[in-house]
Design a protein around this motif. Structure first.
Motif, mmCIF file in Angstrom:
data_model
loop_
_atom_site.group_PDB
_atom_site.id
_atom_site.type_symbol
_atom_site.label_atom_id
_atom_site.label_comp_id
_atom_site.label_asym_id
_atom_site.label_seq_id
_atom_site.Cartn_x
_atom_site.Cartn_y
_atom_site.Cartn_z
ATOM 1 N N PHE A 214 0.827 -1.202 0.000
ATOM 2 C CA PHE A 214 0.000 0.000 0.000
ATOM 3 C C PHE A 214 0.862 1.253 0.000
ATOM 4 C CE2 PHE A 214 -1.866 3.384 2.596
ATOM 5 C CZ PHE A 214 -2.922 3.744 1.777
ATOM 6 N N TYR A 215 1.848 1.302 0.886
ATOM 7 C CA TYR A 215 2.700 2.489 0.957
ATOM 8 C C TYR A 215 3.571 2.636 -0.279
ATOM 9 C CZ TYR A 215 1.164 3.604 5.614
ATOM 10 O OH TYR A 215 0.396 3.961 6.673
ATOM 11 N N LEU B 285 2.752 1.657 -3.314
ATOM 12 C CA LEU B 285 1.840 2.125 -4.351
ATOM 13 C C LEU B 285 1.485 3.592 -4.144
ATOM 14 C CD1 LEU B 285 0.178 1.220 -6.815
ATOM 15 C CD2 LEU B 285 -1.667 0.674 -5.237
ATOM 16 N N ARG B 286 1.303 3.967 -2.900
ATOM 17 C CA ARG B 286 0.950 5.355 -2.599
ATOM 18 C C ARG B 286 2.075 6.320 -2.986
ATOM 19 N NH1 ARG B 286 0.115 7.563 3.403
ATOM 20 N NH2 ARG B 286 -0.352 9.704 2.874
ATOM 21 N N GLU B 287 3.310 5.933 -2.728
ATOM 22 C CA GLU B 287 4.450 6.797 -3.041
ATOM 23 C C GLU B 287 4.723 6.873 -4.543
ATOM 24 O OE1 GLU B 287 6.333 8.766 -1.050
ATOM 25 O OE2 GLU B 287 4.861 8.288 0.509
ATOM 26 N N HIS B 288 4.398 5.827 -5.277
ATOM 27 C CA HIS B 288 4.726 5.769 -6.705
ATOM 28 C C HIS B 288 3.474 5.767 -7.573
ATOM 29 C CE1 HIS B 288 8.949 5.105 -5.888
ATOM 30 N NE2 HIS B 288 8.578 4.279 -4.922
ATOM 31 N N TRP B 289 2.384 6.375 -7.102
ATOM 32 C CA TRP B 289 1.118 6.346 -7.829
ATOM 33 C C TRP B 289 1.228 6.989 -9.203
ATOM 34 C CZ3 TRP B 289 -2.817 3.553 -8.283
ATOM 35 C CH2 TRP B 289 -3.930 4.005 -8.987
ATOM 36 N N SER B 290 2.012 8.042 -9.339
ATOM 37 C CA SER B 290 2.119 8.717 -10.636
ATOM 38 C C SER B 290 2.731 7.784 -11.683
ATOM 39 C CB SER B 290 2.946 9.992 -10.520
ATOM 40 O OG SER B 290 4.256 9.691 -10.069
ATOM 41 N N TRP C 277 -0.882 2.014 -16.399
ATOM 42 C CA TRP C 277 -1.882 1.039 -15.962
ATOM 43 C C TRP C 277 -2.245 0.039 -17.053
ATOM 44 C CZ3 TRP C 277 -6.615 0.530 -18.293
ATOM 45 C CH2 TRP C 277 -7.011 1.576 -19.133
#
Length: 81
Positions: free
Chosen positions: A35-36, A38-43, A49
């Motif tokens: 989760f963390y 993915l959150r840090e590298h969402w861009s 996708w």
């Protein structure tokens, strides 16, 4: 069954419970870490996708459980008994 056999069965159940707890704890740590990450590298993930979706196809093919082929009964109405 004598006392030694009963003690052995009790010991294996205790180890199995510990293994289950350890696997559950490791799974939770992996999910939180994912989760963390993915959150840090969402861009980066949001920009790619489509490729991630294409990557999911072969992974689903490999992990969907090939051992169950033919295990279900054939209940088609066109077959005669």
């Amino acid at each position: 069954m004598n006392a030694t056999d009963q003690e052995h069965l009790h010991d294996t159940r205790g180890q199995s419970g510990l293994n289950r707890r350890m696997r559950t704890a490791l799974l939770m740590v992996a999910l939180i870490g994912g989760f963390y990450l993915l959150r840090e590298h969402w861009s980066h993930v949001a920009g790619n996708w489509v490729y991630l979706l294409l990557l999911a196809c072969p992974l689903m093919h490999l992990l969907h459980g090939h051992g169950r082929h033919g295990a279900l009964p054939d209940n088609r109405p066109d077959k005669e008994a």
